[in-house]
Design a protein around this motif. Structure first.
Motif, mmCIF file in Angstrom:
data_model
loop_
_atom_site.group_PDB
_atom_site.id
_atom_site.type_symbol
_atom_site.label_atom_id
_atom_site.label_comp_id
_atom_site.label_asym_id
_atom_site.label_seq_id
_atom_site.Cartn_x
_atom_site.Cartn_y
_atom_site.Cartn_z
ATOM 1 N N ALA A 167 -5.401 -11.099 46.351
ATOM 2 C CA ALA A 167 -5.494 -9.556 45.684
ATOM 3 C C ALA A 167 -6.985 -9.274 45.584
ATOM 4 N N ASP B 42 1.667 -7.070 43.712
ATOM 5 C CA ASP B 42 2.592 -6.241 43.835
ATOM 6 C C ASP B 42 3.510 -6.746 44.373
ATOM 7 N N MET C 193 -7.823 -8.895 37.105
ATOM 8 C CA MET C 193 -6.711 -8.332 38.302
ATOM 9 C C MET C 193 -5.103 -7.394 37.619
ATOM 10 N N ARG D 161 -5.169 -5.440 42.412
ATOM 11 C CA ARG D 161 -3.667 -5.786 42.234
ATOM 12 C C ARG D 161 -2.099 -6.551 42.933
ATOM 13 N N GLU E 166 -9.552 -8.180 46.958
ATOM 14 C CA GLU E 166 -9.846 -6.877 46.992
ATOM 15 C C GLU E 166 -9.254 -5.653 46.405
ATOM 16 N N SER E 167 -7.352 -5.735 46.549
ATOM 17 C CA SER E 167 -7.706 -4.053 45.959
ATOM 18 C C SER E 167 -7.039 -4.434 44.485
#
Length: 338
Positions: free
Chosen positions: A196, A203, A164, A201, A198-199
């Motif tokens: 995180a 933030d 990631m 990333r 799925e994405s």
């Protein structure tokens, strides 16, 4: 640097002898685990891993083991904990070590053994012959506290291992919320990477949503709210801490410690010292100094002196039992707002 040593180990560049020393227990533990996983599979660990505590066992016993051929495998790992003879300290246990035997092994290590000396000491005694031999022939990994740049790199690499990415703002927020404890940072990274998935990333919003605040961070935020004249939010944090069964006397001690730090960094900064120098003088992490410097700019010297005196007075009343502990801090927070 530890991270560079980890890269070499992952690339299977394995040295016959390692000396891990320093006070950052997480880095020492991670290095040992990385070596074990790289060298031995699970079945081999049962037969070809030996661990010795040198405060209880003479070092020559471990050397003899290292010189013995591995069983059901090509390599073996010998871990030696607490080699106090590498320091100026005196061992608590009366164990006689044949250091000449270890010195001879260091010069000609067995090709099938990897010896790991785990020394949880801040400094080594450079005058000793055994230390000099290790410096010449072993792979030295110093597990010291990471500075801000190294800590950011550590977090980034830790997230990357999980496939990631993490935004720089998220890294800074994670450090601000958790502090510099690597065990806690790693635990929070594991949680963040799960959410995180799925994405791919992480933030700053996810960090704000999921990362647990340490007591120290809650105190820092509480002070920040007071500094910015947000007393209602400061009180809300304080009441939440009480609901979590945090003791008022502990909260008071952390408040006092933070204000002392603010006062000290403000004074040292005015005298021309930089962030790293201040951290060295006060024996604290540079990142804590950076945060305290940000808060110091919001107080005059007179205000800080007044607040520290108020904290000392509250401490006296709390310990003497002359006033309700919880109410004392509420009254103190109102004074901090002035």
């Amino acid at each position: 640097m530890v991270l560079e040593s980890w890269r070499k180990i992952k690339q299977n560049h394995i040295a016959p002898i390692y000396l891990l020393y320093g006070t950052e227990a997480f880095l020492i533990n991670e290095t040992k685990q990385l070596l074990l996983n790289q060298i031995l599979n699970e079945e081999e660990k049962e037969f070809n891993l030996a661990v010795y505590d040198l405060e209880e066992t003479p070092v020559e016993v471990a050397v003899e083991d290292a010189e013995t051929y591995p069983f059901l495998g090509e390599r073996k790992v010998i871990i030696l904990h607490n080699p106090v003879f590498l320091t100026a300290e005196k061992s608590k246990e009366k164990v006689e070590h044949n250091l000449s035997r270890l010195e001879a092994y260091i010069k000609e290590p067995a090709p099938y053994s990897i010896m790991v000396l785990s020394a949880p000491y801040e400094k080594l005694d450079e005058r000793k012959k055994i230390t000099k031999e290790l410096k010449r022939n072993a792979e030295i990994i110093e597990a010291k506290k990471l500075n801000e740049k190294e800590l950011m790199s550590f977090i980034h690499n830790r997230v990357k291992i999980n496939g990631m990415e993490i935004d720089e703002a998220a890294i800074e927020q994670l450090m601000a919320l958790v502090g510099t404890n690597l065990f806690m940072i790693s635990s929070e990274i594991e949680k963040l990477t799960l959410y995180a998935a799925e994405s791919g990333r992480i933030d700053v919003n996810l960090v704000d949503k999921l990362v647990a605040r340490s007591l120290e961070q809650n105190i820092f935020t509480l002070i920040d709210k007071v500094v910015n004249r947000k007393l209602d939010e400061a009180l809300r944090i304080y009441y939440d801490l009480l609901k979590q069964n945090e003791e008022p006397i502990k909260i008071l001690a952390l408040l006092a410690g933070q204000f002392r730090l603010i006062y000290q960094v403000k004074d040292l900064s005015r005298r021309g010292y930089g962030q790293q120098q201040i951290a060295g003088i006060l024996k604290t992490h540079p990142f804590r100094v950076k945060l305290a410097l940000g808060q110091a700019s919001k107080f005059t010297d007179e205000e800080l002196s007044y607040l520290i005196n108020q904290l000392a007075e509250a401490d006296y009343h709390m310990k003497s039992g002359s006033m309700n502990k919880s109410l004392l801090i509420e009254m103190l927070l109102f004074k901090l707002k002035k």
